[in-house]
Design a protein around this motif. Sequence first.
Motif, PDB file in Angstrom:
ATOM      1  N   ALA A  66       0.831  -1.209   0.000  1.00 26.09           N
ATOM      2  CA  ALA A  66       0.000   0.000   0.000  1.00 26.09           C
ATOM      3  C   ALA A  66       0.861   1.254   0.000  1.00 26.09           C
ATOM      4  CB  ALA A  66      -0.939  -0.008   1.206  1.00 26.09           C
ATOM      5  N   LEU A  67       1.959   1.234   0.738  1.00 30.89           N
ATOM      6  CA  LEU A  67       2.842   2.402   0.794  1.00 30.89           C
ATOM      7  C   LEU A  67       3.419   2.712  -0.575  1.00 30.89           C
ATOM      8  CD1 LEU A  67       4.344   4.590   2.408  1.00 30.89           C
ATOM      9  CD2 LEU A  67       6.129   2.899   2.827  1.00 30.89           C
ATOM     10  N   VAL A  68       3.946   1.714  -1.249  1.00 31.46           N
ATOM     11  CA  VAL A  68       4.527   1.942  -2.575  1.00 31.46           C
ATOM     12  C   VAL A  68       3.447   2.385  -3.550  1.00 31.46           C
ATOM     13  CG1 VAL A  68       5.675   0.813  -4.522  1.00 31.46           C
ATOM     14  CG2 VAL A  68       6.454   0.373  -2.189  1.00 31.46           C
ATOM     15  N   ASN A  69       2.301   1.721  -3.496  1.00 30.75           N
ATOM     16  CA  ASN A  69       1.175   2.070  -4.371  1.00 30.75           C
ATOM     17  C   ASN A  69       0.768   3.529  -4.194  1.00 30.75           C
ATOM     18  OD1 ASN A  69      -1.263   2.043  -5.847  1.00 30.75           O
ATOM     19  ND2 ASN A  69      -2.376   1.224  -4.121  1.00 30.75           N
ATOM     20  N   LEU A  70       0.475   3.915  -2.975  1.00 33.62           N
ATOM     21  CA  LEU A  70      -0.004   5.279  -2.738  1.00 33.62           C
ATOM     22  C   LEU A  70       1.098   6.320  -2.919  1.00 33.62           C
ATOM     23  CD1 LEU A  70      -2.400   4.705   0.284  1.00 33.62           C
ATOM     24  CD2 LEU A  70      -2.927   4.792  -2.153  1.00 33.62           C
ATOM     25  N   LEU A  71       2.333   5.946  -2.670  1.00 32.95           N
ATOM     26  CA  LEU A  71       3.443   6.867  -2.900  1.00 32.95           C
ATOM     27  C   LEU A  71       3.591   7.182  -4.393  1.00 32.95           C
ATOM     28  CD1 LEU A  71       5.792   8.470  -1.703  1.00 32.95           C
ATOM     29  CD2 LEU A  71       7.216   6.436  -1.981  1.00 32.95           C
ATOM     30  N   ILE A  72       3.468   6.160  -5.229  1.00 31.46           N
ATOM     31  CA  ILE A  72       3.540   6.379  -6.679  1.00 31.46           C
ATOM     32  C   ILE A  72       2.428   7.321  -7.120  1.00 31.46           C
ATOM     33  CG2 ILE A  72       3.229   5.258  -8.928  1.00 31.46           C
ATOM     34  CD1 ILE A  72       4.678   2.805  -7.707  1.00 31.46           C
ATOM     35  N   VAL A  73       1.214   7.068  -6.640  1.00 30.64           N
ATOM     36  CA  VAL A  73       0.087   7.912  -7.020  1.00 30.64           C
ATOM     37  C   VAL A  73       0.248   9.328  -6.466  1.00 30.64           C
ATOM     38  CG1 VAL A  73      -2.415   8.183  -6.902  1.00 30.64           C
ATOM     39  CG2 VAL A  73      -1.432   5.920  -7.199  1.00 30.64           C
TER      40      VAL A  73
END
Length: 148
Positions: A66-73
């Motif tokens: 979730a961290l990587v996902n939301l950081l990219i977005v």
Amino acid sequence: MISVRWFLLWYLLLAVLLTTVLACITQSGFNLAAIAALTGGVAAGDIAATVWFDLTHFSLTYAPIALVNLLIVAVLLHYLPLLRRYWLAAVLGAVVLYLMLLLINTIAPMPTLIAATRSGGGLISMLLCSSAGMLGYTWLLKRRKYYA
């Protein structure tokens, strides 16, 4: 001197927490539904214990995703102002998670890393969890007038 906007990190961590909690509860629901289909039912105490177990154990696996996902977005939203609409941020959160899950499931040795993503309904549910986290992040930023 570099100016650090700590509220961005704080909001991102809150969004990751929201996404992780929702995803853990969703994962528990799909696991419990599969168990109930095999056994005919699950006791309320077992449901609570399973949800708690997933919140304390599965969250350790899902939180980095979730961290990587939301950081990219969040980075995309920062540099591409046209994406700063709620619905675009939600769709982008789901799309990035979907691409990440494709990559993770290709690399992982088991059929799928996250059991809930084995069915179409489970996959959509997990994507909605990511969208909810991204909506929360965008709402916090707009509330602060950062993206006004």
